[in-house]
Enzyme design. Structure first.
Site, short mmCIF file in Angstrom:
data_model
loop_
_atom_site.label_atom_id
_atom_site.label_comp_id
_atom_site.label_asym_id
_atom_site.label_seq_id
_atom_site.Cartn_x
_atom_site.Cartn_y
_atom_site.Cartn_z
N GLU A 1 2.97 -7.37 -18.62
CA GLU A 1 3.80 -6.49 -17.56
C GLU A 1 4.04 -7.40 -16.31
OE1 GLU A 1 0.65 -3.96 -15.47
OE2 GLU A 1 -0.72 -5.55 -15.96
N LYS B 1 -7.83 -1.32 -11.67
CA LYS B 1 -6.65 -1.67 -10.42
C LYS B 1 -7.63 -2.28 -9.49
CE LYS B 1 -2.70 0.07 -7.87
NZ LYS B 1 -1.85 -1.15 -8.18
N ARG C 1 -6.71 7.60 -11.48
CA ARG C 1 -6.91 6.37 -11.79
C ARG C 1 -7.91 5.65 -11.21
NH1 ARG C 1 -1.56 2.73 -11.83
NH2 ARG C 1 -1.63 3.09 -9.46
N ARG D 1 -24.56 -12.02 0.88
CA ARG D 1 -23.95 -12.54 -0.44
C ARG D 1 -24.84 -12.43 -1.62
NH1 ARG D 1 -22.10 -16.96 -3.00
NH2 ARG D 1 -20.23 -16.94 -3.85
N TYR E 1 -8.30 -0.44 -5.55
CA TYR E 1 -7.29 0.27 -4.62
C TYR E 1 -6.12 0.88 -5.28
CZ TYR E 1 -3.70 -3.13 -6.22
OH TYR E 1 -2.64 -3.93 -6.72
N LEU F 1 -2.06 -2.70 -16.67
CA LEU F 1 -2.37 -1.43 -15.76
C LEU F 1 -1.75 -0.21 -16.36
CD1 LEU F 1 -4.02 -0.69 -13.08
CD2 LEU F 1 -1.67 -0.65 -11.90
N1 PDD Z 1 1.19 -2.18 -8.17
N2 PDD Z 1 1.18 -3.25 -12.91
C1 PDD Z 1 0.48 -3.69 -12.08
C2 PDD Z 1 -0.38 -5.12 -12.39
C3 PDD Z 1 0.40 -3.26 -10.77
O1 PDD Z 1 -0.02 -3.92 -9.74
C4 PDD Z 1 1.18 -1.99 -10.62
C5 PDD Z 1 1.53 -1.47 -9.19
C6 PDD Z 1 1.68 -1.33 -11.62
C7 PDD Z 1 2.41 -0.34 -11.61
O2 PDD Z 1 1.84 0.99 -11.34
P1 PDD Z 1 2.22 2.29 -10.32
O3 PDD Z 1 3.31 2.74 -11.24
O4 PDD Z 1 0.92 3.05 -10.41
O5 PDD Z 1 2.65 1.65 -9.01
C8 PDD Z 1 1.64 -2.11 -12.84
C9 PDD Z 1 1.12 -1.52 -6.89
C10 PDD Z 1 2.40 -0.92 -6.41
C11 PDD Z 1 0.86 -2.82 -5.78
O6 PDD Z 1 -0.14 -3.58 -5.92
O7 PDD Z 1 1.42 -2.92 -4.82
#
Ligand code: PDD
Length: 287
Positions: free
Chosen positions: A182, A149, A52, A100, A33, A207
């Protein structure tokens, strides 16, 4: 006005939007996503998000369901149909549906594509940023490919729920060596006593945040010293400032970690300056 969701080629009312019970996203989290910020009806940092997304698909060998340009069109059309000015757009692609089976289905199985847009008023976010947020440290229980992601977000949900229980808005995940990887849904940053901005380097453990990449561009432009390396909580507690970045938060000050104040316990001046610079970038990005 009723909300509209894109599902597999159709724009349908929110209440009618559905995917199959044997969708691989539902059964295996076999899906990726993106979440993009929307400003004045435009996608912020579109190119980086689409790059990405293509990488996530490639790493999981999910055949791209359509071109990046066509996916971006779906996102824009979903924003338009929901008349979102400021908010978020969420795009998910799963490997598709079928009985499945752990092994992949044939490449002819159509991928499931869902796109949802949501208006988010910037005012409460700005009010939160003026106060700063608390974070709670939690063990990083995720798999070893957090650079992809995927929708496999249960460890993030558990960590954020635990954080919420302690009155914290975000969890900072700690690896087996005691370093911060993170945030549960954000990248983690500190500013050292000397004024150097520090965030963990890109690797499979984190990420590659789009906001992170754009902020690094801004740091370079502004000639703010920065270094990409891991840091421990002990170092973060000695830091002058701390913050997180994500598409949903942009640059959000962190003022407490596990109950201990960072700096003077108020949002740091450099953090607030970076937030306002990012805001300026977002306002012109895609416009
Ligand atoms: N999350 N690290 C993780 C684990 C994340 O899920 C996200 C973003 C980021 C920051 O990435 P970006 O700057 O590209 O949003 C870092 C999104 C916002 C979410 O899952 O809602």
């Amino acid at each position: 006005m009723s909300r509209i969701v894109y599902v597999n080629g159709r724009y349908v009312p929110y209440a009618k939007a559905a995917v199959h019970v044997e969708d691989r996203g539902f059964q295996f989290a076999d899906a990726i996503y993106e979440v993009c910020q929307v400003r004045a009806g435009n996608l912020v940092d579109e190119e980086r998000h689409m790059a990405r997304l293509a990488r996530s698909l490639g790493e999981l060998k999910i055949p791209a369901p359509m071109s990046a340009a066509a996916l971006a069109h779906v996102m824009r059309e979903t924003i338009r149909r929901n008349r979102v000015k400021d908010g978020l757009v969420y795009l998910q692609v799963t490997r598709g549906e079928g009985p499945r089976e752990f092994v992949f289905p044939g490449e002819d199985v159509p991928r499931t594509i869902v796109c949802i847009a949501r208006a988010v008023s910037p005012a409460p976010h700005d009010a939160t940023a003026a106060q700063g947020i608390a974070v709670k440290t939690m063990p990083d229980l995720r798999w070893r490919r957090s650079d992809i992601k995927t929708v496999m977000l249960l460890p993030a949900c558990l960590a954020k729920e635990a954080a919420r229980g302690d009155g914290a808005r975000e969890a900072w995940l700690i690896d087996n060596e005691g370093f911060v990887t993170e945030g549960a849904s954000s990248n983690a940053w500190i500013v050292s006593a000397e004024g150097t901005v520090i965030t963990r380097q890109i690797a499979p453990a984190i990420l590659a945040g789009v906001t992170r990449a754009t902020l690094i561009d801004l740091l370079r432009e502004e000639k703010v010293p920065y270094v990409e390396r891991p840091f421990r909580i002990a170092e973060a507690l000695q830091a002058r400032e701390a913050f997180i970045t994500s598409a949903t938060n942009t640059v959000m000050p962190v003022v407490r970690i596990d109950g201990s104040p960072i700096g003077d316990g108020k949002p740091g001046p450099l953090t607030l300056e970076l937030r306002s610079k990012f805001d300026h970038f977002a306002a012109i990005s895609g416009a």
